[in-house]
Design a protein around this motif. Structure first.
Motif, PDB file in Angstrom:
ATOM      1  N   ARG A 113      -8.369   8.102  -9.148  1.00 36.68           N
ATOM      2  CA  ARG A 113      -9.290   7.147  -9.754  1.00 36.68           C
ATOM      3  C   ARG A 113      -8.732   6.578 -11.054  1.00 36.68           C
ATOM      4  O   ARG A 113      -7.818   7.140 -11.663  1.00 36.68           O
ATOM      5  N   ILE A 114      -9.311   5.461 -11.477  1.00 39.46           N
ATOM      6  CA  ILE A 114      -9.016   4.910 -12.798  1.00 39.46           C
ATOM      7  C   ILE A 114      -9.797   5.747 -13.799  1.00 39.46           C
ATOM      8  O   ILE A 114     -11.031   5.701 -13.837  1.00 39.46           O
ATOM      9  N   GLN A 115      -9.087   6.541 -14.600  1.00 44.33           N
ATOM     10  CA  GLN A 115      -9.745   7.519 -15.464  1.00 44.33           C
ATOM     11  C   GLN A 115     -10.688   6.864 -16.464  1.00 44.33           C
ATOM     12  O   GLN A 115     -11.784   7.367 -16.713  1.00 44.33           O
ATOM     13  N   ALA A 116     -10.284   5.754 -17.039  1.00 43.92           N
ATOM     14  CA  ALA A 116     -11.117   5.083 -18.039  1.00 43.92           C
ATOM     15  C   ALA A 116     -12.147   4.156 -17.409  1.00 43.92           C
ATOM     16  O   ALA A 116     -12.938   3.538 -18.127  1.00 43.92           O
ATOM     17  N   GLY A 117     -12.146   4.059 -16.082  1.00 42.59           N
ATOM     18  CA  GLY A 117     -13.065   3.156 -15.407  1.00 42.59           C
ATOM     19  C   GLY A 117     -12.577   1.718 -15.483  1.00 42.59           C
ATOM     20  O   GLY A 117     -11.695   1.373 -16.271  1.00 42.59           O
TER      21      GLY A 117
END
Length: 348
Positions: A113-117
């Motif tokens: 996933r994109i950790q920072a969103g």
């Protein structure tokens, strides 16, 4: 457009599954262990004849084509054994092994996933000409791989399912498409080589990326990489060099005896079959990362735009070279138009 990209992603997964079913089918190996037909009464005499002639039967011809003077070639029997047995075994083990490894990795790691969103702003990753080159070679390769696997595994796999007549028609048109689609495949590879060569030169940072496993095993950690990381560079060179090897060996088979004799044709076939297995195996990993393996990765080739936070996490070195802040707390910086420019559109 988002619906189109989701449909395209689903289509790639369907192709991925189709290749798996062909490669993993137990029927593909069922006929390999069948015993040969009983020897004819003259088998003993034939063996003695081969021993006297050292396994090769060659005469004389008055026509210009001297190759026709060879009636029996011992290397041909070795090549046939490799083609009918070892090529299938090696290719099957490689492809099924990769698929099993990817499945195990997905169960262990899950989707990256994109950790920072998603930040809601995108940066241009690939220009239209780059995406055209990619999809030209990719779409051609899918058909080439499927038709090649059909020709290699079709007899033991498809004939029991669809019968000889249907397989004959399928193999006929498959061979035609295999031959003609080789040309756009090569064109796409040449285009990718020209537009991406500069960004795929190995550098010191690639060694660090490899030592750290690309950050795939550590959740939340991503080693810094330029426009292409070490894994992508390996795929690039595998596709370019492997594709050229496939093209050269394939054209030698398509236009026989222009460059070599029977022995050279057999070597070309071995290179073509094993090289195909290597490329399909590598592309399995490429498709995995670009679809279900990593959030936001498909956008790069889907519409050319990637989320800014995705780029910051996976290609921070590239953003630095484009003058974009790599701190996820910062807003996007203005950069020149072209690859690397900030777009104000909302992320999908």
């Amino acid at each position: 457009m988002p619906m189109f990209y989701r449909l395209l992603q689903s289509a790639l997964m369907a192709v991925f599954l189709a290749m798996f079913l062909v490669a993993a089918s137990p029927a593909a190996y069922a006929q390999l262990d069948q015993a040969p037909s009983p020897a004819s009464p003259s088998a003993k005499e034939e063996v003695e004849l081969y021993q006297q002639l050292q396994g090769k039967v060659q005469g004389y011809v008055s026509i210009p084509d001297g190759k026709l003077a060879t009636l029996v070639q011992p290397e041909g029997r070795e090549w046939r054994e490799f083609r009918n047995y070892w090529a299938r075994i090696i290719s099957g083990v490689m492809m099924v092994g990769m698929l099993a490894g990817l499945a195990a990795f997905y169960l262990f790691r899950g989707k990256i996933r994109i950790q920072a969103g998603r930040v809601g702003r995108t940066v241009t990753r690939f220009m239209p000409v780059e995406r055209f080159a990619h999809w030209l070679s990719a779409s051609s390769f899918v058909v080439l791989a499927l038709t090649g696997l059909m020709l290699a595994f079709g007899r033991p796999v498809l004939i029991p399912l669809i019968g000889h007549e249907a397989f004959t028609a399928l193999a006929h048109y498959g061979k035609i498409s295999h031959n003609y689609l080789s040309f756009p495949f090569v064109l796409g590879i040449l285009m990718m080589f020209v537009v991406w060569l500069r960004d795929n030169i190995p550098e010191k940072a690639d060694i660090t990326w490899i030592k750290q496993g690309g950050g795939f095993l550590n959740n939340g950690f991503h080693p810094e990489a330029g426009r292409f990381n070490a894994g992508q560079k390996m795929i690039f060179w595998t596709v370019v060099l492997g594709g050229m090897a496939m093209a050269l060996s394939g054209y030698m088979l398509m236009f026989p005896f222009y460059l070599t004799g029977v022995g050279g044709m057999q070597i070309a076939h071995i290179i073509h079959s094993l090289g195909t297995a290597v490329m399909v195996t590598v592309i399995f990993g490429h498709i995995y990362i670009g679809t279900i393996g990593m959030e936001g990765a498909f956008d790069a080739m889907g519409n050319g735009e990637v989320d800014l936070n995705w780029a910051r996490e996976h290609h921070a070195g590239w953003l630095k070279s484009e003058g974009i802040s790599t701190d996820t707390r910062d807003g996007p910086s203005k950069v020149p138009t072209g690859a690397g420019r900030i777009a104000g559109q909302e992320a999908d």
